[in-house]
Write an enzyme that holds these catalytic residues in place. Sequence first.
Site, PDB file in Angstrom:
ATOM      1  N   TYR A  96       0.796  -1.221   0.000  1.00  0.00           N
ATOM      2  CA  TYR A  96       0.000   0.000   0.000  1.00  0.00           C
ATOM      3  C   TYR A  96       0.832   1.276   0.000  1.00  0.00           C
ATOM      4  O   TYR A  96       0.304   2.356  -0.213  1.00  0.00           O
ATOM      5  CB  TYR A  96      -0.964   0.016   1.188  1.00  0.00           C
ATOM      6  CG  TYR A  96      -2.331  -0.472   0.809  1.00  0.00           C
ATOM      7  CD1 TYR A  96      -3.100   0.250  -0.114  1.00  0.00           C
ATOM      8  CD2 TYR A  96      -2.854  -1.634   1.319  1.00  0.00           C
ATOM      9  CE1 TYR A  96      -4.352  -0.185  -0.490  1.00  0.00           C
ATOM     10  CE2 TYR A  96      -4.103  -2.082   0.950  1.00  0.00           C
ATOM     11  CZ  TYR A  96      -4.847  -1.348   0.044  1.00  0.00           C
ATOM     12  OH  TYR A  96      -6.084  -1.776  -0.325  1.00  0.00           O
ATOM     13  N   ASP A 119      -2.877 -34.866  10.993  1.00  0.00           N
ATOM     14  CA  ASP A 119      -3.923 -35.727  10.441  1.00  0.00           C
ATOM     15  C   ASP A 119      -3.292 -36.827   9.607  1.00  0.00           C
ATOM     16  O   ASP A 119      -2.229 -36.635   9.014  1.00  0.00           O
ATOM     17  CB  ASP A 119      -4.847 -34.911   9.533  1.00  0.00           C
ATOM     18  CG  ASP A 119      -5.785 -34.011  10.321  1.00  0.00           C
ATOM     19  OD1 ASP A 119      -5.884 -34.186  11.548  1.00  0.00           O
ATOM     20  OD2 ASP A 119      -6.405 -33.130   9.696  1.00  0.00           O
ATOM     21  N   GLU A 161      -0.732 -30.214  14.304  1.00  0.00           N
ATOM     22  CA  GLU A 161      -1.255 -29.590  13.090  1.00  0.00           C
ATOM     23  C   GLU A 161      -2.385 -28.616  13.374  1.00  0.00           C
ATOM     24  O   GLU A 161      -2.422 -27.533  12.825  1.00  0.00           O
ATOM     25  CB  GLU A 161      -1.750 -30.670  12.102  1.00  0.00           C
ATOM     26  CG  GLU A 161      -2.404 -30.086  10.858  1.00  0.00           C
ATOM     27  CD  GLU A 161      -2.853 -31.148   9.849  1.00  0.00           C
ATOM     28  OE1 GLU A 161      -2.412 -32.304   9.969  1.00  0.00           O
ATOM     29  OE2 GLU A 161      -3.625 -30.806   8.949  1.00  0.00           O
TER      30      GLU A 161
END
EC number: 5.6.2.2
Lengths: 421, 421
Positions: free
Chosen positions: B164, B302, B250
Amino acid sequence: MAPTPGSSRKRTTSKQRKTISKRKTSSTFTASDVMRPVLALRDSMRKQRKAPTTLSDINIQGVLKEVLELGGLFVRRRIESALADVARSILDGRGFRYVVPTRSAGNQLYVEELDRIVLKDKTSVRAFANTSTVRKTAITTRVMGLVWELCKKRIHTTKRDLYYTDVKLFRTQGESDEVLNDVACMLGCTRTSLSVVASEKGIVIGRVQFREAGDLIDCTRMGVGGKAIPPYIEKITEIQSDADFILLVEKDAAFMRLAEDRFYNKYPCIIITAKGQPDVATRLLLKKLKDTLKIPILGLVDSDPYGLKILSVYMSGSKNMSYDSANLTTPDIKWLGVRPSDLNKYGIPDQCRLAMTEHDIKTGKELLEEDFIKKNEAWYKELELMVKNKEKAEIQALSNFGFQYLTEEYLPRKLAQGDWI
Amino acid sequence: MAPTPGSSRKRTTSKQRKTISKRKTSSTFTASDVMRPVLALRDSMRKQRKAPTTLSDINIQGVLKEVLELGGLFVRRRIESALADVARSILDGRGFRYVVPTRSAGNQLYVEELDRIVLKDKTSVRAFANTSTVRKTAITTRVMGLVWELCKKRIHTTKRDLYYTDVKLFRTQGESDEVLNDVACMLGCTRTSLSVVASEKGIVIGRVQFREAGDLIDCTRMGVGGKAIPPYIEKITEIQSDADFILLVEKDAAFMRLAEDRFYNKYPCIIITAKGQPDVATRLLLKKLKDTLKIPILGLVDSDPYGLKILSVYMSGSKNMSYDSANLTTPDIKWLGVRPSDLNKYGIPDQCRLAMTEHDIKTGKELLEEDFIKKNEAWYKELELMVKNKEKAEIQALSNFGFQYLTEEYLPRKLAQGDWI
């Protein structure tokens, strides 16, 4: 105190830009100058006759009683009593059935006096001996069993974990989530009371100390990263603070700037962000801080319809959890910035403004129809200006004037001028 | 120490289920039983001859020198020297130009000895007097100017804020982000050295104390929410810890369970999560903790291809930032669970297992071709099993055996059996 958004919609000339950057580089405000309007707001807030905040404070018919934040023991009692009702229903010959408050949009009501959405008193029967409701009845029973166990063990779990305890029955997490809200509503307690929490997202830093699960947390000594807001709000106790206001920030980029500059040291405040869409834990903490400390909340969001939507979720609640609006909503948040009128007022250059998409404009127009916008003239005007100009801007657009423009110029000036609505 | 994934692929019978839940409810391990294998691993790790961790430790040609973590003053000197090179190039008649290391996939190399991806030494010329590179040359110059200013002021900013400051030139954030990596690579320093940070996501809790920007942070006293990992790793100093391992998680749901149960009190560890995809700040902290404390890291992810991918990012780095792999990667993370072979071993019922989608299977097969999997036989076998059975499971699937099965049974047993690979 209101700003002058009326400054004619012209591109800032280079002369104007010079003036702005001159003003910008010479911060003429002292810290006490800056804080004076905030302190006045705080004092007037504290003097105000307590606005009605519960349904029993106002005279309204046909709405559901508010749900309560309950301890584990009381939740267990209510579950047992719900099952006793079922037993009675069986003995009466009406079979195994629950009477569940309806949570659909048609049963929701915006109450202006409370400035939030509540549930009306429509209910529906969930019977075991009915093919269309048998599954939901079974799920409801199982969820209550699991919640009872959680309360007994005094532990918390996530919605995902809850789903996994009986995948065969629940099938999708959507189903167990839905029923979880039904159960909260039926028992008359908040979802958090059920010991099932969403994941945490928010962070807090600044002038506040509290105990969290017994540990003393001093948010003035949380480095630059801040403290992660815990998912279990009832573990936060003994809140103490010398802050004069709460700065509610939409995004973590702005939060990081404020934290690194230790903005709260110069201007006593508590800085909170949920990093986008407000999560339940952040909303609960905001409410708890406001209720305990009785200090104003100033919102710093992007100048786009989603910024406003985010403020509205903090203030009036989300429709999905309207049964729990009393505990989740914090009315009377002031909109500090970035407001559509700021874009010209602060001479945000064209290239830092973004054109609103079709979808943005549609969302903006829908918001103009919402009660919480309509009842606040200044907000309505700002939103109207945004939709008219079809321009939006992020908080980060202020970086155009320098990386620390936000903390050293924009916010001090806003505060000093009492420029909130 | 390796598990026995070979237990025949049969559905667990109800009798087996009973045995498991019997074992489950009678935790026969004491805390010291549980910790013995971890302590052995820690000691063997510390005794090991230091594995080569830098390019200069091994004999390899045609690769780019590693980038360094540099202080602001040195970054400024390097920028000034880069600009002096440009001036010389103009005087030599070759015009305004930069020589920038190529970061494309073709210029990346997995180095087995280091177990991470590094950049080869191909470079490209970015000339101002060339229509195809003039814009990038201008952007590069502007980014270096901005970084110089940040270093001078000793502040940090986000990639979004950087974008920006000159939207007109950068046009999209993608362009300034890309050039930022180019500049880091060109100057031979990490992106964090440039004082430009990504947003923070990670949280940490457990047996570690450090100073963060001067504030003393004690992660054993962070309630249930934990401490937000700061985006500026160099602000973390004076790390002290009596932990015996780091548990890398995780997802935040598992983190919450571990935090509420204060798992680290019984089993001295530090618990870290990046809530999904690892962000730079979390990766840097993990590396810093490992280098300082020299304790093993055990990963709990997982049982799906993404869990493995996440471990691989921590270990071998992401391709996009391969120029900085030395600072961002932490080799030798042990895969504790949830592993494909755990599903049968722990009798995870069918309904808690999920069928892998086409895309999952494709990702799994691609992973089988990756060097970091191929070189670790045990990992390869597990992944092969996953792809063969076409089944995945989340950490939360363990909740099927009870909300606290993860902390009270699964992890203690895994640790006690040294069941990591």
